[in-house]
Design a protein around this motif. Structure first.
Motif, short mmCIF file in Angstrom:
data_model
loop_
_atom_site.label_atom_id
_atom_site.label_comp_id
_atom_site.label_asym_id
_atom_site.label_seq_id
_atom_site.Cartn_x
_atom_site.Cartn_y
_atom_site.Cartn_z
N ASN A 499 0.85 -1.18 0.00
CA ASN A 499 0.00 0.00 0.00
C ASN A 499 0.89 1.24 0.00
OD1 ASN A 499 -1.91 1.99 0.29
ND2 ASN A 499 -2.77 1.22 2.20
N SER A 501 -0.08 4.22 -0.27
CA SER A 501 -0.90 5.38 0.03
C SER A 501 -1.10 5.54 1.53
CB SER A 501 -2.27 5.26 -0.65
OG SER A 501 -3.11 4.37 0.06
N SER A 503 -4.08 5.82 2.84
CA SER A 503 -5.46 5.40 3.09
C SER A 503 -5.52 3.88 3.24
CB SER A 503 -6.37 5.83 1.94
OG SER A 503 -6.33 7.23 1.75
N VAL A 505 -6.91 0.36 2.37
CA VAL A 505 -7.42 -0.15 1.09
C VAL A 505 -7.63 -1.66 1.19
CG1 VAL A 505 -6.37 1.65 -0.34
CG2 VAL A 505 -5.07 -0.42 0.19
N PRO A 536 -3.13 1.96 6.11
CA PRO A 536 -2.27 2.93 5.43
C PRO A 536 -0.79 2.55 5.57
CG PRO A 536 -3.95 4.07 6.71
CD PRO A 536 -4.05 2.61 7.08
#
Length: 547
Positions: A499, A501, A503, A505, A536
């Protein structure tokens, strides 16, 4: 869903080879040490070879298989040792040849190879070769360097620029000519078109190879020769007021000249005189030129260093595409390598942040090919501000205001809390008080969830799993904040899901198996039966059911 199956190597447990004919460097994890910044042993504030030897157990616990040292030769140290005054000795500040022999023996005793930085493009102006060359137009070593007559009006012979600013030509009043220097005026370029120069550098290589060195990283490997006619460089169409002055012209006459490839072939032949040696090379070539550095018909570099991930935007599609483009550019039989940190580029944690530094660690040690780790990145060291008055980098001293200083990536490691950070009892050569105590070795060794602990788990897993060393590769997903790919060999398979990012997911990726390594605590051993949710900045490695 592109695919690569590099080579036919077997797993190399414990850093050794399962088959005698298999190159060790395909399975190795390399570790670059900026020699002045690793460990000081005598209180002068300057890292040295005895200091590195005192930390060999740390290297063994980290799980690296080869150490690459930045230059240790006698030098005025105007450019971090890349201004070499003698190719066959060790600077007293680093401890001399006796200290080198002890370090080499200590590393080899733990199964760790040693690679030296070879700096063939130029010397220090204090090198005896240049002292002879500059003394007279008739000296036998005059043609060992690149000399030229001045143009009318006492102007340089062409528009070539030094990478550190200003003309690349320095006038020598005693002989009425000027010499070429791609870097500092105190770093005159050798004339590689002269066979005597090449023979002398070959002998310098043999000096170290006979001593037991396991190979070289060839500095500035793509710029050994310049245009023989000394023609002007063309203008850089992208140059504007924000561009550093040395980039005013495109380096078509001074970089990647075709004749250079032949010189690299010669270096390879010297290395091949000794068994099990490796040549890495610093090249900054477009992908279409990459095959030439590996060898198009005759062997050259084993590992042209791949810096592409240092500059790519940290987005799944950009990273996935950059990885695939490099793999697709490899000629048949070539082996990939990956660099995420360097003494010339911002720290991983500095450009990506501390959280993504953990994801980057998984990426580096699970891509197909040979990973090269920069000392301190396993601790999450940030870019440490260095006041201008303490600067040592020629970029900062000669081109201030452009943000080119490399000093923030070169400050000494912190081994312990407190003054000196366990690096030195004296004043460090670069100020290290800006290194957070959270990045010190002593604290991270006590924390089973530290970045250092993650690197150790990754190197241990890589050593155990042939899929990660020599297995196939296929990109599965590079969107929605997630980069995912498969590694497999002989019926066994791993899925790497990252990941990139900030956020949470749940990627659209079917996944069944067991998590064998995660960047977050508590996930190892977790059963996955379907999609795998990621917090995250989280990454996991899943052992897939049924290979």
């Amino acid at each position: 869903m592109e695919q690569l199956t590099p080579g036919h190597a077997e797993v190399c447990p414990g850093g050794t080879r399962a088959r005698p004919d298999e190159p060790w460097w395909r399975c190795a994890v390399f570790y670059q040490i900026l020699t002045p910044s690793f460990q000081d042993s005598d209180g002068d504030g300057f890292g040295d070879l005895d200091g590195i030897r005192s930390r060999v157990d740390y290297l063994a616990r980290l799980g690296v298989d080869a150490v690459w040292l930045t230059p240790i030769y006698p030098s005025p140290l105007l450019d971090a040792g890349y201004d070499v005054a003698d190719f066959t000795d060790v600077d007293p500040r680093f401890g001399g040849l006796a200290a080198f022999d002890l370090l080499l023996a200590a590393l080899h005793a733990r199964g760790i190879r040693l690679v030296l930085d070879l700096v063939p493009n130029h010397t220090s102006d204090r090198h005896p070769w240049f002292q002879e060359s500059r003394s007279s137009r008739h000296n036998p070593k005059r043609d060992w360097y690149v000399w030229a007559d001045l143009a009318p009006g006492d102007l340089p012979p062409n528009n070539w620029l030094s990478r550190f600013g200003g003309s690349a030509w320095a006038r020598e009043p005693a002989t009425g000519q000027c010499y070429y220097h791609a870097f500092l005026p105190e770093q005159p370029d050798l004339n590689w078109r002269n066979p005597e120069v090449r023979a002398a550098l070959h002998e310098a290589m043999r000096f170290w190879l006979r001593r037991g060195v396991d190979g070289f990283r060839v500095d500035a490997a793509g710029v050994l020769a310049e245009d023989g006619a000394l023609r002007d460089e063309p203008p850089n169409p992208d140059f504007d007021g924000d561009t550093p002055p040395p980039e005013r012209f495109r380096r078509t006459r001074t970089d990647s000249q075709p004749v250079t490839l032949g010189y690299l072939s010669e270096l390879r032949r010297v290395a091949d005189e000794f068994p099990d040696r490796v040549l890495l090379g610093e090249v900054d070539a477009a992908l279409d030129k990459l095959p030439g550095f590996y060898g198009d018909g005759e062997p050259r570099l084993h590992l042209p260093l791949n810096y592409r991930l240092l500059d790519v935007p940290w987005k799944p599609h950009a990273v996935g595409r950059a990885v695939q483009a490099f793999l697709d550019a490899l000629p048949e039989g070539a082996w990939p390598d990956w660099v995420l940190g360097s003494h010339d580029k911002p720290r991983v944690a500095g450009r990506l942040g501390a959280d993504q530094a953990r994801v980057a660690a998984v990426l580096l040690l699970t891509l197909p090919g040979t990973p090269i780790l920069y000392a301190g990145d396993e601790l999450g060291m940030p870019n440490v501000p260095v006041p201008p008055e303490r600067s040592r980098d020629p970029f900062e001293r000669r081109l201030p205001g452009y943000g080119l200083s490399r000093d923030p990536y070169r400050v000494p490691l912190r081994w312990a809390p407190g003054v000196g950070g366990g690096f030195t009892q004296g004043e460090p050569w670069l100020p290290a008080d800006g290194v957070p105590e959270a990045c010190c070795v002593a604290r991270q060794e006590e924390d089973p969830e530290s970045l250092l602990a993650l690197y150790r788990r990754l190197t241990a897993l890589r050593r155990l799993r042939p899929e990660l060393q020599v297995g196939g590769y296929r990109r599965l997903l590079s969107e929605g904040g997630v980069l995912a790919y498969a590694r497999w060999r002989d019926g066994a398979g791993l899925l790497v899901v990252l990941n990139l990012s900030a956020s949470a997911v749940t990627p659209a990726l079917a996944c069944r198996g067991e998590i064998v390594l995660g960047t977050a605590p508590g996930r190892e051993g977790e059963r996955v039966d379907g999609r795998v949710p990621l917090a995250p900045h989280e990454g996991v490695i899943v052992e897939a059911d049924g290979g």
